[in-house]
Design a protein around this motif. Structure first.
Motif, short mmCIF file in Angstrom:
data_model
loop_
_atom_site.label_atom_id
_atom_site.label_comp_id
_atom_site.label_asym_id
_atom_site.label_seq_id
_atom_site.Cartn_x
_atom_site.Cartn_y
_atom_site.Cartn_z
N TRP A 188 0.80 -1.22 0.00
CA TRP A 188 0.00 0.00 0.00
C TRP A 188 0.84 1.27 0.00
N LEU A 189 2.14 1.14 0.01
CA LEU A 189 3.01 2.31 0.15
C LEU A 189 2.83 3.29 -1.02
N GLY A 190 2.74 2.76 -2.24
CA GLY A 190 2.55 3.61 -3.41
C GLY A 190 1.23 4.36 -3.37
N GLY A 191 0.18 3.71 -2.89
CA GLY A 191 -1.12 4.36 -2.79
C GLY A 191 -1.11 5.52 -1.81
N VAL A 192 -0.42 5.35 -0.69
CA VAL A 192 -0.32 6.43 0.31
C VAL A 192 0.47 7.60 -0.27
N ALA A 193 1.59 7.29 -0.94
CA ALA A 193 2.41 8.35 -1.54
C ALA A 193 1.62 9.12 -2.60
N ALA A 194 0.86 8.40 -3.43
CA ALA A 194 0.07 9.04 -4.48
C ALA A 194 -1.07 9.87 -3.89
N THR A 195 -1.67 9.42 -2.80
CA THR A 195 -2.75 10.16 -2.16
C THR A 195 -2.24 11.48 -1.58
N ILE A 196 -1.09 11.44 -0.94
CA ILE A 196 -0.48 12.66 -0.39
C ILE A 196 -0.19 13.65 -1.52
N ALA A 197 0.43 13.15 -2.59
CA ALA A 197 0.80 14.02 -3.71
C ALA A 197 -0.45 14.61 -4.38
N ALA A 198 -1.45 13.78 -4.62
CA ALA A 198 -2.65 14.24 -5.33
C ALA A 198 -3.45 15.24 -4.49
N SER A 199 -3.40 15.12 -3.18
CA SER A 199 -4.10 16.07 -2.31
C SER A 199 -3.49 17.46 -2.44
N ILE A 200 -2.18 17.52 -2.56
CA ILE A 200 -1.48 18.81 -2.67
C ILE A 200 -1.75 19.47 -4.02
N THR A 201 -1.79 18.66 -5.07
CA THR A 201 -1.93 19.20 -6.43
C THR A 201 -3.38 19.17 -6.94
N MET B 55 -10.37 8.36 -3.31
CA MET B 55 -10.84 7.03 -3.70
C MET B 55 -10.05 6.51 -4.89
N ARG B 56 -9.80 7.37 -5.86
CA ARG B 56 -9.07 6.96 -7.05
C ARG B 56 -7.64 6.55 -6.71
N GLN B 57 -6.97 7.32 -5.87
CA GLN B 57 -5.57 7.02 -5.55
C GLN B 57 -5.44 5.74 -4.73
N MET B 58 -6.37 5.51 -3.82
CA MET B 58 -6.27 4.32 -2.97
C MET B 58 -6.83 3.07 -3.65
N SER B 59 -7.31 3.22 -4.88
CA SER B 59 -7.68 2.04 -5.66
C SER B 59 -6.72 1.90 -6.84
N TYR B 60 -6.77 2.84 -7.75
CA TYR B 60 -5.93 2.78 -8.95
C TYR B 60 -4.43 2.84 -8.63
N SER B 61 -4.01 3.86 -7.89
CA SER B 61 -2.57 4.05 -7.67
C SER B 61 -1.98 2.96 -6.78
N MET B 62 -2.71 2.57 -5.76
CA MET B 62 -2.21 1.50 -4.91
C MET B 62 -2.02 0.22 -5.71
N CYS B 63 -2.98 -0.05 -6.59
CA CYS B 63 -2.92 -1.25 -7.42
C CYS B 63 -1.77 -1.19 -8.41
N ARG B 64 -1.56 -0.02 -9.04
CA ARG B 64 -0.54 0.07 -10.07
C ARG B 64 0.87 -0.08 -9.51
N PHE B 65 1.14 0.48 -8.35
CA PHE B 65 2.47 0.34 -7.77
C PHE B 65 2.73 -1.10 -7.35
N TRP B 66 1.70 -1.73 -6.78
CA TRP B 66 1.85 -3.14 -6.39
C TRP B 66 2.05 -4.02 -7.63
N ALA B 67 1.20 -3.81 -8.65
CA ALA B 67 1.27 -4.63 -9.86
C ALA B 67 2.58 -4.41 -10.61
N TYR B 68 3.11 -3.19 -10.56
CA TYR B 68 4.37 -2.90 -11.24
C TYR B 68 5.52 -3.70 -10.63
N GLU B 69 5.59 -3.72 -9.32
CA GLU B 69 6.65 -4.48 -8.66
C GLU B 69 6.50 -5.98 -8.91
#
Length: 306
Positions: A26-39, A82-96
């Motif tokens: 879930w690390l990628g999803g958390v990172a993406a959520t923080i970034a997307a909230s700022i931008t 919602m998008r970051q904790m579904s899409y982004s979390m999944c993409r970082f996990w699936a990439y690794e």
């Protein structure tokens, strides 16, 4: 005369290096959520430019401030989460996991393997994260529409439940084709190019594995990703914002847009998209690298809960 025994050197057993525990999925999803909230304000502006009649980025921002105030710049932020904790979390996990599958985990892995791993991750994440993507786009684009055409969702869960109730469960798959295609492009160009640029920078005598290297690699990755993903991003936003029978046709959306705006409509909103994606990409990877360092530090202290 005594004989001195000759001591032969004993064979040494090579030290067994313990296998490093993988980072939490879930690390990628958390990172993406923080970034997307700022931008978020820039992402909101990008979606409204793509889905409405707004012509310029600053005009769109002024319109939002005039009609909804500063708070309006954060319209639909629950959809972003919602998008970051579904899409982004999944993409970082699936990439690794994809990198492990095709043997691209070693340093200096060829670009085509990284791109393939990114494409595989994008296909999976684009499909799984499609409902969250629709919710985010609709929440962000709502106030750009005339009052009588707005969805008026309260938050991301209200949007999800009402879509199923009012439009049927199949509405959650609206625009899934362009979204999956965009996700493949995004991950092949963003995740893979970040790893590629980072590895290339570390080969030079000017960079070490630190914030300067992470910043430079993510800056390059953000520019590549924006350019490659712009056409699919525009189509995705228009189709997901549409409602009514037949409005989700990809070819129909393309034909209508080309007739009224010309082929360059596919790059409409490129500047705000770059201005949004660039800091988002930088923030995602800087945050992710720091979260990894935090996990390493925590584990070095004997805490294995992450």
């Amino acid at each position: 005369m005594s004989k001195t025994a000759i001591q032969l050197p004993q064979p040494t057993t090579p030290a067994v290096v313990p296998k490093k525990k993988p980072y939490p999925f879930w690390l990628g999803g958390v990172a993406a959520t923080i970034a997307a909230s700022i931008t978020h304000p820039l992402d909101l502006t990008k979606v409204r430019l793509q889905a409405s009649g707004d012509k310029r980025m600053l005009e769109s921002i002024k319109k939002t401030l005039r009609t909804a105030g500063v708070r309006g710049l954060f319209d639909g932020i629950t959809g972003t989460w919602m998008r970051q904790m579904s899409y982004s979390m999944c993409r970082f996990w699936a990439y690794e996991e994809s990198k492990k599958l095709i043997g691209a985990t070693e340093k200096g892995a060829p670009a085509w393997k990284l791109g393939l791993a990114g494409s595989m991750a994008g296909g999976i994440a684009g499909f799984i994260g499609n409902p969250g993507e629709i919710v985010m786009v609709r929440l962000q684009g709502d106030f750009a529409k005339p009052p009588e055409k707005r969805f008026n969702y309260k938050h991301c869960f209200d949007a999800l439940f009402r879509m199923v109730r009012e439009e049927g469960a199949s509405s959650l798959a609206r625009g899934v084709g362009p979204n999956v295609f965009r996700a493949i492009l995004m991950n092949a160009s963003q995740l893979a190019s970040y790893d590629f640029f980072k590895a290339e920078l570390l080969k030079t005598p000017y960079f070490e594995d630190n914030i300067a290297c992470h910043f430079t690699a993510s800056f390059a990755a953000g520019t590549v990703a924006t350019t490659i993903c712009s056409p699919a991003d525009v189509l995705k936003s228009r189709i997901m914002n549409a409602s009514g029978p037949g409005s989700s046709s990809t070819m129909g959306a393309i034909r209508t847009a080309i007739q009224s705006e010309g082929p360059m409509f596919m790059f409409k909103g490129w500047v705000p998209a770059w201005m949004r994606l660039q800091p988002t990409t930088i923030l995602i990877f800087l945050t992710l690298e720091q979260l990894k360092n935090l996990v390493d530090f925590t584990r070095s202290k004997g805490h294995d809960f992450v």
